[in-house]
Write an enzyme that holds these catalytic residues in place. Sequence first.
Site, PDB file in Angstrom:
ATOM      1  CG  HIS A 193      37.892  44.276  29.152  1.00 43.74           C
ATOM      2  ND1 HIS A 193      36.406  43.658  29.410  1.00 43.74           N
ATOM      3  CD2 HIS A 193      38.090  44.441  30.545  1.00 43.74           C
ATOM      4  CE1 HIS A 193      36.138  43.186  30.676  1.00 43.74           C
ATOM      5  NE2 HIS A 193      37.501  43.698  31.259  1.00 43.74           N
ATOM      6  CG  HIS A 196      41.140  45.036  34.655  1.00 44.59           C
ATOM      7  ND1 HIS A 196      40.155  45.641  35.242  1.00 44.59           N
ATOM      8  CD2 HIS A 196      40.729  43.972  33.782  1.00 44.59           C
ATOM      9  CE1 HIS A 196      39.043  44.988  34.803  1.00 44.59           C
ATOM     10  NE2 HIS A 196      39.362  43.942  34.016  1.00 44.59           N
ATOM     11  NE  ARG A 224      44.619  44.093  38.078  1.00 41.86           N
ATOM     12  CZ  ARG A 224      43.437  43.578  38.147  1.00 41.86           C
ATOM     13  NH1 ARG A 224      42.564  44.047  38.337  1.00 41.86           N
ATOM     14  NH2 ARG A 224      43.506  42.299  37.817  1.00 41.86           N
ATOM     15  CG  ASN A 260      38.070  46.743  38.431  1.00 43.80           C
ATOM     16  OD1 ASN A 260      38.570  47.159  37.195  1.00 43.80           O
ATOM     17  ND2 ASN A 260      38.010  45.490  38.316  1.00 43.80           N
ATOM     18  CG  HIS A 294      34.158  39.487  30.446  1.00 49.01           C
ATOM     19  ND1 HIS A 294      32.979  39.377  30.850  1.00 49.01           N
ATOM     20  CD2 HIS A 294      35.094  40.000  31.335  1.00 49.01           C
ATOM     21  CE1 HIS A 294      32.893  39.992  32.085  1.00 49.01           C
ATOM     22  NE2 HIS A 294      34.152  40.548  32.169  1.00 49.01           N
ATOM     23  CG  ASN A 338      34.409  36.224  37.093  1.00 53.78           C
ATOM     24  OD1 ASN A 338      33.770  35.619  36.564  1.00 53.78           O
ATOM     25  ND2 ASN A 338      34.046  37.157  37.947  1.00 53.78           N
ATOM     26  CG  ASP A 361      39.135  40.637  31.411  1.00 55.79           C
ATOM     27  OD1 ASP A 361      39.400  41.568  32.316  1.00 55.79           O
ATOM     28  OD2 ASP A 361      38.479  39.628  31.760  1.00 55.79           O
ATOM     29  CG  HIS A 387      45.691  38.852  39.642  1.00 55.62           C
ATOM     30  ND1 HIS A 387      45.071  39.664  40.620  1.00 55.62           N
ATOM     31  CD2 HIS A 387      44.707  38.280  38.910  1.00 55.62           C
ATOM     32  CE1 HIS A 387      43.804  39.779  40.106  1.00 55.62           C
ATOM     33  NE2 HIS A 387      43.419  39.173  39.207  1.00 55.62           N
ATOM     34  CG  PHE A 439      38.055  34.805  39.639  1.00 55.79           C
ATOM     35  CD1 PHE A 439      37.897  33.779  38.826  1.00 55.79           C
ATOM     36  CD2 PHE A 439      37.474  35.151  40.668  1.00 55.79           C
ATOM     37  CE1 PHE A 439      36.704  32.968  39.406  1.00 55.79           C
ATOM     38  CE2 PHE A 439      36.644  34.126  41.350  1.00 55.79           C
ATOM     39  CZ  PHE A 439      36.193  33.226  40.785  1.00 55.79           C
TER      40      PHE A 439
END
Length: 426
Positions: A58, A60, A62, A92, A230, A276, A303, A307, A321
């Site tokens: 899991h 990200h 981006r 995502n 999660h 989140n 996760d 950012h 989040f």
Amino acid sequence: MNTLIQNAIVADRHVFKGDILIENGRISALGQHLSAPAGTTVIDAAGATVMPGLVDVHVHFREPGYTHKETIRTGAQAAAHGGFTTVVAMPNLDPVPDNVTDLAALIAKNHHDAQIHVQQFAAITHGLRSTNLTDYAAMKAAGALGFSNDGVGVQDAATMYHAMKGAAAVDAPIVAHIEDNGLVDHGVINAGPKAQALGLPGINHVSESAQLARDLTLAEATGVHYHACHVSTKQSIELIRDAKARGVHVTAEATPHHLLLDDGHIPGDDPMFKMNPPLRSEADRLALMDGLRDGTIDLIATDHAPHTQAEKTGSFRDAAFGIVGSETAFALLYTSFVRSGWCTLKDLIGWMSTKPADAFGLDAGRINIGAPADLTIVDLDHAYQIDPRTWRSKGHNSPFIGRTVYGKVLWTLVDGAVAYQEEGTL
């Protein structure tokens, strides 16, 4: 290229002091005082510990769409720095990999830009937020490991039911972000005393467990492999435990931050603690630990959610989040769990390597003759401070900055090639 790792403590299902010989990207010999062909690269582990490469199902990365936060290249570098040799990236993105063309292009870029193994989840529905299912057979044939709308809970029960039937038909998992938007009701922090003290809108714990109860019922009806992302509440643990007892094919993950922190640790209106699902109560965190120990929770996943500084500055009300985790996960958990005696190193390797590999059918997670030479070499004996100036990720959003930990990654090898090497090591 052939490599000989000498003078190591080799930790997998069994622990021994010795050497590992790598030939053509695979482990060819395990033992003591191994010899190697001429031209073999020698790594002197000098008593450091060699583990199976860590596996994170899991993350990200981006890219495409949000490369100001992270790219495939920087995300993979961060993962290697944290000891991960295989990761699975979430969909995502922009464009969302909800069709064969975009998915194939993304998988090709994963292979080109990453020095570790990057598997890819495709979207459950077109655009993540629609009720229109993607073409599961075509997407799996194009290389999708499974299907997820991570970041968005599937709100419509009929959509999820048909998604599960479609995924089961092609023997692929549904990987669920569990969140009922109506019950979240614009909250930004766990509902409870901390939210009240800070004057912030709370997220009710039933926003997770209510949707999870629905999904487990549907998974039982369809026979799909359902993976719960999660997990964060005591009620969710109880639901998963009961479902497993009934024979539902469910696996579940917990994150390092939900295992190590609860909302009582939030010092104030500090968005580095905004994630989140949110940090829950101490009772929830302890239930997660119990669930990990008894097998209700199968594995740990980071996760990893980078950012920019601007997106994590200000208040819980407005900040993004999520936190990063690839470069801190192992050291935090080794320090808090293994060094405290709560679990063994073998347990932690299981949760962070062997079990995630097994859950998703990945050729990883073991040190065996013939296995891929995906290995992590760590120094378990010397303390260091978590310092984002050493990170490879673009994101520095973490509440763990400044913590003193053990378990520094010295080398990460993928198919026998060095994907990360700590400065100053030979």
